[in-house]
Write an enzyme that holds these catalytic residues in place. Structure first.
Site, PDB file in Angstrom:
ATOM      1  N   LYS A  71       4.624  -3.896   3.796  1.00 51.72           N
ATOM      2  CA  LYS A  71       4.896  -3.319   5.117  1.00 51.72           C
ATOM      3  C   LYS A  71       4.130  -4.027   6.235  1.00 51.72           C
ATOM      4  CE  LYS A  71       7.228   0.764   3.618  1.00 51.72           C
ATOM      5  NZ  LYS A  71       7.230   2.156   3.283  1.00 51.72           N
TER       6      LYS A  71
ATOM      7  N   ARG B 177       5.205   3.180  -4.832  1.00 50.22           N
ATOM      8  CA  ARG B 177       6.538   2.563  -4.669  1.00 50.22           C
ATOM      9  C   ARG B 177       6.338   1.110  -4.255  1.00 50.22           C
ATOM     10  NH1 ARG B 177      10.224   1.394  -0.657  1.00 50.22           N
ATOM     11  NH2 ARG B 177      12.420   1.888  -1.100  1.00 50.22           N
TER      12      ARG B 177
END
Ligand code: HH2
Length: 284
Positions: free
Chosen positions: A229, A263
């Protein structure tokens, strides 16, 4: 013509048995990501073709994935195209049953109840809603009726650097839990997620990781998805594919702060990091 033998998927738990099976070990379960999308932020376009998506799912399972999370709509904050339920289904149809047949629990990453309903019919066993039951009015009732575990993620339409992000996450998740309770979703089917990178500044995403343990007051398992991210590149400028080190650092901190499911796009490396960190922690 002899019909193709159906692969056995009987070993995959369903309903109330899914989470206990995933949460039984001294290190977090690992959820591998398969994006059947042209525009996902880190792997958009790589796995749109059904055979590529299936090959990626196989690779993640071989790498030790405990769950495969499959999504057909990018939720990236800038530059993703909202798609219709029909388009999501069109992307999922050629691949979902084959991914389910790999024998690992599959979660469906969709904010649309119509898509989740179809995926559960195909053998997916977890609903992953990046709007925490607060966007699609039919989602909570669907999840309740199916008895499926649901990942309830914090989200905002836009980031506001002025707010106390932990308070905002706690308030949002409390609303989601209220919706869940009213719909009849059993508490033992719910996983909470602070939504790293969703409606947050990069600093707020890092705050959510640093203060993750505050979410333990809900008494529910927590999932964290920090993989590749953008906050990572604010610390060390990097393209999404170059963020493995930062992703692992974030996930180890998340595990230390109580995350029970991680995740990630990079399953094998993450499994190794989590297991080694847990082994060191448990060494006397
Ligand atoms: N992050 C993404 C998508 N789905 N679901 C949960 N529960 N938690 C997350 O942190 C999360 C999620 C974004 O990652 P990715 O799927 O790779 O990107 P895109 O949304 O662009 O497809």
């Amino acid at each position: 013509m002899a019909s193709k033998p159906k692969p056995s998927v009987t070993s995959v738990p369903t309903g109330g048995a899914v989470l206990p099976a995933l949460l039984s070990r001294p290190y977090p379960a690992v959820m591998g990501v398969v994006n059947v999308t042209p525009d996902s932020f880190s792997d958009g376009g790589q796995f749109v073709a059904p055979e590529q998506a299936l090959a990626q799912a196989r690779k993640l399972v071989a790498g030790g994935a405990d769950i495969i999370d499959i999504g057909a709509e990018s939720t990236r904050p800038y530059g993703s195209q909202p798609v219709s339920a029909e388009e999501e289904l069109r992307r999922l149809k050629p691949v979902l049953a084959d991914v389910v047949a790999l024998g690992v629990p599959v979660s469906i990453d969709s904010m649309k109840s119509e898509v989740v309903a179809w995926a559960l019919d195909q053998g997916a066993v977890i609903a992953n809603d990046v709007w925490g039951l607060q966007r699609d009015a039919g989602m909570a009732a669907l999840v309740a009726a199916r008895g499926a575990p649901v990942i309830v993620m914090h989200n905002r339409d836009r980031a506001d650097p002025a707010i106390d992000i932990m308070q905002d996450i706690a308030d949002f998740l409390a609303r989601s839990l209220d919706i869940a309770a009213k719909a009849g979703i059993l508490p033992d089917r719910i996983v909470l997620d602070p939504g790293i990178g969703f409606g947050k500044t990069p600093e707020q995403s890092m705050t959510a990781l640093a203060r993750l343990a505050e979410l333990s007051s809900f008494g529910l398992p927590v999932l964290v998805g920090a993989s590749r991210k953008r906050f990572i590149s604010t610390v060390v400028p990097s393209e999404p594919q170059q963020r493995l080190g930062g992703s692992i650092a974030a996930h180890l901190i998340a595990a230390q702060n109580g995350a029970r499911i991680i995740r990630t796009h990079d399953v094998a490396e993450t499994v190794q990091a989590l297991r080694v960190a847990a082994a060191i922690r448990d060494q006397q």
